[in-house]
Design a protein around this motif. Sequence first.
Motif, short mmCIF file in Angstrom:
data_model
loop_
_atom_site.label_atom_id
_atom_site.label_comp_id
_atom_site.label_asym_id
_atom_site.label_seq_id
_atom_site.Cartn_x
_atom_site.Cartn_y
_atom_site.Cartn_z
N LEU A 151 -5.00 12.03 -0.60
CA LEU A 151 -4.51 12.04 0.77
C LEU A 151 -3.82 10.71 1.12
CD1 LEU A 151 -7.51 13.81 2.56
CD2 LEU A 151 -5.24 14.76 2.11
N ARG A 152 -4.40 9.59 0.67
CA ARG A 152 -3.77 8.29 0.93
C ARG A 152 -2.41 8.21 0.26
NH1 ARG A 152 -5.49 3.91 -1.14
NH2 ARG A 152 -7.05 4.72 -2.62
N TYR A 153 -2.35 8.73 -0.96
CA TYR A 153 -1.08 8.69 -1.69
C TYR A 153 -0.03 9.56 -1.00
CZ TYR A 153 2.27 8.86 -5.51
OH TYR A 153 3.42 8.76 -6.26
N LYS A 154 -0.44 10.75 -0.54
CA LYS A 154 0.50 11.63 0.14
C LYS A 154 1.04 10.96 1.40
CE LYS A 154 -0.38 16.04 0.49
NZ LYS A 154 -0.92 17.36 0.94
N ALA A 155 0.16 10.31 2.16
CA ALA A 155 0.60 9.61 3.37
C ALA A 155 1.57 8.49 3.02
CB ALA A 155 -0.61 9.05 4.12
N ALA A 156 1.32 7.80 1.92
CA ALA A 156 2.21 6.73 1.50
C ALA A 156 3.58 7.29 1.10
CB ALA A 156 1.59 5.95 0.34
N LEU A 157 3.59 8.46 0.46
CA LEU A 157 4.86 9.07 0.08
C LEU A 157 5.70 9.42 1.30
CD1 LEU A 157 4.08 11.57 -2.85
CD2 LEU A 157 5.44 9.49 -2.97
N ILE A 158 5.05 9.86 2.36
CA ILE A 158 5.78 10.24 3.56
C ILE A 158 6.36 9.02 4.25
CG2 ILE A 158 5.50 11.21 5.89
CD1 ILE A 158 3.40 13.11 4.66
N ASN A 159 5.60 7.93 4.29
CA ASN A 159 6.03 6.73 5.01
C ASN A 159 6.90 5.79 4.19
OD1 ASN A 159 4.57 7.42 7.39
ND2 ASN A 159 2.68 6.82 6.36
N ARG A 160 6.69 5.81 2.89
CA ARG A 160 7.50 4.98 1.99
C ARG A 160 7.33 5.55 0.59
NH1 ARG A 160 2.72 2.77 2.82
NH2 ARG A 160 1.57 1.78 1.11
N LYS A 161 8.01 5.03 -0.39
CA LYS A 161 7.95 5.57 -1.74
C LYS A 161 7.21 4.60 -2.64
CE LYS A 161 10.79 7.76 -5.26
NZ LYS A 161 10.01 8.99 -5.20
N PRO A 162 5.93 4.87 -2.95
CA PRO A 162 5.21 3.99 -3.88
C PRO A 162 5.88 4.02 -5.25
CG PRO A 162 3.72 5.51 -2.76
CD PRO A 162 5.10 5.99 -2.50
N GLY A 163 5.94 2.89 -5.89
CA GLY A 163 6.56 2.82 -7.20
C GLY A 163 5.59 3.17 -8.31
N GLY A 164 6.12 3.61 -9.43
CA GLY A 164 5.30 3.85 -10.61
C GLY A 164 4.64 5.22 -10.64
N ASN A 165 3.98 5.45 -11.74
CA ASN A 165 3.28 6.71 -11.97
C ASN A 165 1.88 6.63 -11.37
OD1 ASN A 165 1.83 8.88 -13.05
ND2 ASN A 165 2.90 8.80 -15.02
N PRO A 166 1.53 7.47 -10.39
CA PRO A 166 0.22 7.35 -9.74
C PRO A 166 -0.95 7.60 -10.69
CG PRO A 166 1.29 9.39 -9.09
CD PRO A 166 2.31 8.58 -9.82
N PHE A 167 -0.75 8.36 -11.75
CA PHE A 167 -1.83 8.65 -12.68
C PHE A 167 -2.22 7.41 -13.51
CE2 PHE A 167 -0.25 12.90 -11.80
CZ PHE A 167 -1.44 13.61 -11.65
N SER A 168 -1.38 6.39 -13.48
CA SER A 168 -1.71 5.15 -14.20
C SER A 168 -2.53 4.19 -13.35
CB SER A 168 -0.41 4.45 -14.66
OG SER A 168 0.33 4.02 -13.53
N LEU A 169 -2.82 4.58 -12.11
CA LEU A 169 -3.55 3.70 -11.19
C LEU A 169 -5.04 4.06 -11.17
CD1 LEU A 169 -0.90 3.80 -8.31
CD2 LEU A 169 -1.13 2.13 -10.15
N SER A 170 -5.73 3.80 -10.05
CA SER A 170 -7.15 4.12 -9.92
C SER A 170 -7.44 4.40 -8.45
CB SER A 170 -8.03 2.97 -10.41
OG SER A 170 -8.02 1.90 -9.47
N ASN A 171 -8.67 4.84 -8.16
CA ASN A 171 -9.06 5.09 -6.78
C ASN A 171 -9.07 3.83 -5.93
OD1 ASN A 171 -9.54 7.97 -6.81
ND2 ASN A 171 -11.36 7.56 -8.08
N GLN A 172 -9.13 2.67 -6.57
CA GLN A 172 -9.15 1.41 -5.83
C GLN A 172 -7.73 0.88 -5.55
OE1 GLN A 172 -11.47 1.94 -8.49
NE2 GLN A 172 -12.75 2.55 -6.74
N SER A 173 -6.73 1.55 -6.07
CA SER A 173 -5.35 1.07 -5.90
C SER A 173 -4.90 1.22 -4.46
CB SER A 173 -4.39 1.87 -6.80
OG SER A 173 -4.73 1.71 -8.17
N GLU A 174 -4.09 0.28 -4.03
CA GLU A 174 -3.50 0.33 -2.69
C GLU A 174 -2.13 0.99 -2.79
OE1 GLU A 174 -4.89 -0.54 0.11
OE2 GLU A 174 -6.74 -1.24 -0.85
N PHE A 175 -1.85 1.87 -1.84
CA PHE A 175 -0.55 2.53 -1.82
C PHE A 175 0.26 2.05 -0.62
CE2 PHE A 175 -3.41 5.99 -3.58
CZ PHE A 175 -3.09 5.72 -4.90
#
Length: 329
Positions: free
Chosen positions: A305-329
């Motif tokens: 859900l955090r990642y989806k919200a970040a996609l709507i407001n801005r475009k996070p860089g990189g592949n999200p599957f390479s991150l972790s639950n502690q990553s900031e978006f």
Amino acid sequence: MIIGTAVNACGLAQALLMARSVKRQMPWAKIALCLVEKFPAHTLPDVDWIFTAREISEHLGLPDFESHMFKFNSLQCGVAMKGRMLAYLLESFPFEEHVVYLDPEMYALQPFHEIVHMLENRDVVLTPHHLEPSSPGDCSREIGTLADGTFHSGIVAVKNSPEGRHFAKWWMKIASGDFEGEPSGMFKDQPYLNFAPAYFNAGVLRHPGYNLAFWNLHENGRKVFRVDGDFVLTHQVPLCCVNFSNFLGLLESCMNQYVHDDGAFRQLWSEYQHELSLSRSENPSPPWSYSFFYSGETISNETRLRYKAALINRKPGGNPFSLSNQSEF
């Protein structure tokens, strides 16, 4: 006619029952399966073509496949691919006149003659969740359906025409989860279908024999009887297609409320469960491969859900599957 479905490995057992039922009733129909997993599928009985979600997305030229998949959990994987599956099949098989999307829980009991007939004059065919209004003084079902959508996205038929392809691409885009204020709940693709009769040359199939499910077992026109081995509804209307979704046990709960202990629908459900048990023994279900980061850590729903919200407001860089639950978006 092509019948397409999208499913992860956990749902293969039901998808294969759907395919078998279609081949029984419509041996001329072709079955296409979109496997929403990182690994390819081996040959499956009654399935003519198997594609992965990545293959379909790449063929359509859609970017950022990982970002798209990361927004959905395992129960929503079909939502992620329904529109893409329809658009892909319409484009890849230009000489195939009709394409029907069916959820893996659907089960065919008659040929889809009514759908084919309606597609002679319509480019899209939809089936409503309900065909009868609630009793006077009670609009609870209507209110609930406002959230879930008037039409069921588990069966959507499209003519391979410019209008049909336009519809598929529109549904694919608007149900992608890329917009703020989208519908809540599990079935985010369904409410958008409310607009289809206004936007497109879409018809509403009011035949009660399609889309029998837990949410309409109470309707007077959908009482099930067995006559000479066939299942029919009130007034001898043929039962063509059943949705055997038992999400949260709702099918069994509604059966206990609306179906007699010796009712024909209980016989049909028992026969389906027996087939499903055999299919599951032959098709074990591994964990969904998109449930994990590359590190092996399980992706939490909160992170999606955090990642989806970040996609709507801005475009996070990189592949999200390479991150972790502690990553900031």
